[in-house]
Motif scaffolding. Structure first.
Motif, PDB file in Angstrom:
ATOM      1  N   THR A 170       0.887  -1.068   0.002  1.00  0.00           N
ATOM      2  CA  THR A 170      -0.022  -0.136  -0.137  1.00  0.00           C
ATOM      3  C   THR A 170       1.031   1.425   0.078  1.00  0.00           C
ATOM      4  O   THR A 170       0.543   1.929  -0.702  1.00  0.00           O
ATOM      5  N   GLU A 171       2.014   1.314   0.853  1.00  0.00           N
ATOM      6  CA  GLU A 171       2.742   2.396   1.007  1.00  0.00           C
ATOM      7  C   GLU A 171       3.662   2.525  -0.451  1.00  0.00           C
ATOM      8  O   GLU A 171       4.105   3.674  -0.987  1.00  0.00           O
ATOM      9  N   LEU A 172       4.212   1.290  -0.811  1.00  0.00           N
ATOM     10  CA  LEU A 172       5.061   1.292  -1.919  1.00  0.00           C
ATOM     11  C   LEU A 172       4.432   1.876  -3.350  1.00  0.00           C
ATOM     12  O   LEU A 172       5.037   2.822  -4.078  1.00  0.00           O
ATOM     13  N   PHE A 173       3.087   1.415  -3.711  1.00  0.00           N
ATOM     14  CA  PHE A 173       2.486   2.096  -4.651  1.00  0.00           C
ATOM     15  C   PHE A 173       1.540   3.091  -4.533  1.00  0.00           C
ATOM     16  O   PHE A 173       0.595   3.414  -5.440  1.00  0.00           O
ATOM     17  N   HIS A 174       1.325   3.526  -3.343  1.00  0.00           N
ATOM     18  CA  HIS A 174       0.524   4.516  -2.828  1.00  0.00           C
ATOM     19  C   HIS A 174      -0.966   4.168  -3.151  1.00  0.00           C
ATOM     20  O   HIS A 174      -1.603   5.253  -3.761  1.00  0.00           O
ATOM     21  N   LEU A 175      -1.320   2.911  -2.864  1.00  0.00           N
ATOM     22  CA  LEU A 175      -2.716   2.458  -3.125  1.00  0.00           C
ATOM     23  C   LEU A 175      -3.723   3.411  -2.327  1.00  0.00           C
ATOM     24  O   LEU A 175      -4.930   3.468  -3.088  1.00  0.00           O
ATOM     25  N   THR A 176      -3.508   3.841  -1.350  1.00  0.00           N
ATOM     26  CA  THR A 176      -4.608   4.868  -0.620  1.00  0.00           C
ATOM     27  C   THR A 176      -5.125   6.062  -1.494  1.00  0.00           C
ATOM     28  O   THR A 176      -6.157   6.418  -1.441  1.00  0.00           O
ATOM     29  N   ASP A 177      -4.114   6.401  -2.174  1.00  0.00           N
ATOM     30  CA  ASP A 177      -4.187   7.609  -2.995  1.00  0.00           C
ATOM     31  C   ASP A 177      -5.196   7.166  -4.284  1.00  0.00           C
ATOM     32  O   ASP A 177      -5.974   8.307  -4.850  1.00  0.00           O
ATOM     33  N   HIS A 178      -5.226   6.199  -4.602  1.00  0.00           N
ATOM     34  CA  HIS A 178      -6.119   5.541  -5.548  1.00  0.00           C
ATOM     35  C   HIS A 178      -7.385   5.066  -5.121  1.00  0.00           C
ATOM     36  O   HIS A 178      -8.191   4.322  -6.113  1.00  0.00           O
ATOM     37  N   GLY A 179      -7.768   5.159  -3.834  1.00  0.00           N
ATOM     38  CA  GLY A 179      -9.041   4.818  -3.368  1.00  0.00           C
ATOM     39  C   GLY A 179      -9.323   3.290  -2.816  1.00  0.00           C
ATOM     40  O   GLY A 179     -10.190   2.683  -2.604  1.00  0.00           O
ATOM     41  N   TRP A 180      -7.741   2.741  -2.807  1.00  0.00           N
ATOM     42  CA  TRP A 180      -7.967   1.321  -2.331  1.00  0.00           C
ATOM     43  C   TRP A 180      -8.042   1.324  -0.765  1.00  0.00           C
ATOM     44  O   TRP A 180      -7.526   2.284  -0.106  1.00  0.00           O
ATOM     45  N   SER A 181      -8.566   0.380  -0.467  1.00  0.00           N
ATOM     46  CA  SER A 181      -9.243   0.011   1.210  1.00  0.00           C
ATOM     47  C   SER A 181      -9.236  -1.481   1.216  1.00  0.00           C
ATOM     48  O   SER A 181     -10.023  -2.154   0.473  1.00  0.00           O
ATOM     49  N   LEU A 182      -8.437  -1.919   1.840  1.00  0.00           N
ATOM     50  CA  LEU A 182      -8.598  -3.501   2.421  1.00  0.00           C
ATOM     51  C   LEU A 182      -9.836  -3.858   3.219  1.00  0.00           C
ATOM     52  O   LEU A 182     -10.491  -4.841   3.052  1.00  0.00           O
ATOM     53  N   TYR A 183     -10.279  -2.844   3.800  1.00  0.00           N
ATOM     54  CA  TYR A 183     -11.282  -3.095   4.838  1.00  0.00           C
ATOM     55  C   TYR A 183     -12.665  -2.723   4.295  1.00  0.00           C
ATOM     56  O   TYR A 183     -13.537  -1.884   4.670  1.00  0.00           O
ATOM     57  N   SER A 184     -13.088  -3.429   3.052  1.00  0.00           N
ATOM     58  CA  SER A 184     -14.230  -3.105   2.337  1.00  0.00           C
ATOM     59  C   SER A 184     -14.528  -4.529   1.649  1.00  0.00           C
ATOM     60  O   SER A 184     -13.843  -5.574   1.732  1.00  0.00           O
ATOM     61  N   PHE A 185     -15.584  -4.323   0.842  1.00  0.00           N
ATOM     62  CA  PHE A 185     -16.306  -5.480  -0.022  1.00  0.00           C
ATOM     63  C   PHE A 185     -14.981  -5.845  -0.866  1.00  0.00           C
ATOM     64  O   PHE A 185     -14.752  -6.879  -1.095  1.00  0.00           O
ATOM     65  N   THR A 186     -14.341  -4.942  -1.558  1.00  0.00           N
ATOM     66  CA  THR A 186     -13.418  -5.208  -2.594  1.00  0.00           C
ATOM     67  C   THR A 186     -12.321  -5.719  -1.685  1.00  0.00           C
ATOM     68  O   THR A 186     -11.763  -6.797  -2.380  1.00  0.00           O
ATOM     69  N   GLY A 187     -11.824  -5.170  -0.882  1.00  0.00           N
ATOM     70  CA  GLY A 187     -10.310  -6.026  -0.155  1.00  0.00           C
ATOM     71  C   GLY A 187     -10.894  -7.267   0.454  1.00  0.00           C
ATOM     72  O   GLY A 187      -9.981  -7.966   0.315  1.00  0.00           O
TER      73      GLY A 187
END
Length: 321
Positions: A170-187
């Motif tokens: 997440t930190e390496l590819f800055h996934l949070t800035d792209h709307g990624w969240s592990l604690y969701s239906f998608t995650g």
């Protein structure tokens, strides 16, 4: 004048129909419809060998099933009034409100992850089957056997450390800035695929092995392309196995609990989480029998899944055996 000797009649000539005059020897075959004593004893021994398994099934599955069925139709003993009385309120409440939302969410998650797992697992299994490297095949199948059973808290911890809010990727590819969240239906969907894809590889590999080389050669002799072979020959034969594998993945995802409980908690409503909350009294006290009703809903879904899976397995076995 010499007279010819009188021929001695044989038993067959005396009574060709095998009547009372026919000769009977000790080597005569066993009459049709009668099972030899040795075979009867073998069958009896086989049934005796299954008694421990049947006893374990009755104790481990039969008694809990009876307890769930009984509790789902009775008032909880923790209730203020009417404890133990017959009621259908538990089942009615289990398909309403938040419980119905959780059931639909579980069905949606299971159907989606099973579909993606099937679409990803089949090409991997085909690559393994057609590979010329035996070590690669054994390594992939061994890893699939391990990963298919790698779930629960270890899997949740691995994903939190890797793809969580402070995870390495997440930190390496800055996934949070792209709307990624592990604690969701998608995650949660991504986490479930970690053990569903290997399970599909294990499930479909024997069916792919059953495709005979003669069928492909016959298609090539008739100038069929690879796409035409898969469309008109391979896929119709594999369809029961594919659908059966999808149903198996659906059931595995539907019954999973520990991974979702540890990773997303109550963020994603799931029927398994609702059962845990009702049993522990996190929401309301005296909802134990409501949890049994929710469990009965899950059992009904599992029965429907198995009712689809078993006939499909028998049908595909006729072609691939």
């Amino acid at each position: 004048m010499t007279t010819a000797p009188t021929p001695v009649p044989t038993p067959a000539a005396t009574d060709p129909g095998g009547g009372p005059g026919a000769s009977r020897t000790a080597s005569s075959p066993t009459p049709a419809g009668r099972v030899p004593a040795a075979r009867r004893g073998l069958r009896g021994g086989t049934w005796l060998a299954t008694v421990p398994l049947l006893a374990f099934f009755a104790i481990g599955f039969g008694l809990p099933a009876v307890a769930i069925l009984t509790g789902a139709f009775t008032v909880s003993s923790d209730a203020e009034t009417g404890g133990g009385d017959f009621t259908t309120a538990n089942l009615t409440e289990s398909v309403q409100g938040a419980y119905w939302t959780a059931l639909l969410s579980s069905l949606k998650l299971s159907a989606l992850t099973a579909l993606i797992g099937t679409a990803v697992g089949v090409p991997i299994a085909q690559a393994v089957v057609t590979s010329r490297f035996r070590m690669l095949r054994e390594a992939v199948l061994t890893a699939s056997g391990v990963l298919a059973n790698f779930g629960g808290l270890p899997l949740a911890f691995a994903f939190v450390a890797t793809l969580g809010n402070a995870g390495e990727l997440t930190e390496l590819f800055h996934l949070t800035d792209h709307g990624w969240s592990l604690y969701s239906f998608t995650g949660l969907t991504v986490a479930y695929l970690y053990f569903l894809v290997p399970l599909m590889v294990l499930t479909i590999t024997p069916a792919l092995d059953g495709l005979r080389v003669q069928w492909r050669e016959a298609a090539q002799n008739n100038r069929a392309t690879t796409l035409q072979y898969w469309r008109h020959v391979a896929l119709p034969i594999l369809f029961p196995s594919l659908l059966g594998g999808y149903v198996l993945l659906f059931g595995s995802a539907f019954a999973a609990y520990a991974t979702a409980a540890a990773m997303v908690g109550a963020t994603v409503p799931l029927i398994s989480r609702q059962i845990a909350d009702a049993l522990s009294g996190n929401v309301l006290v005296g909802q134990g029998n409501l949890a049994l009703a929710l469990s009965l809903d899950m059992i009904i879904v599992a029965i429907l899944v198995m009712a689809v899976y078993l006939p499909l397995q028998r049908r595909s076995a006729r072609w691939l055996s």
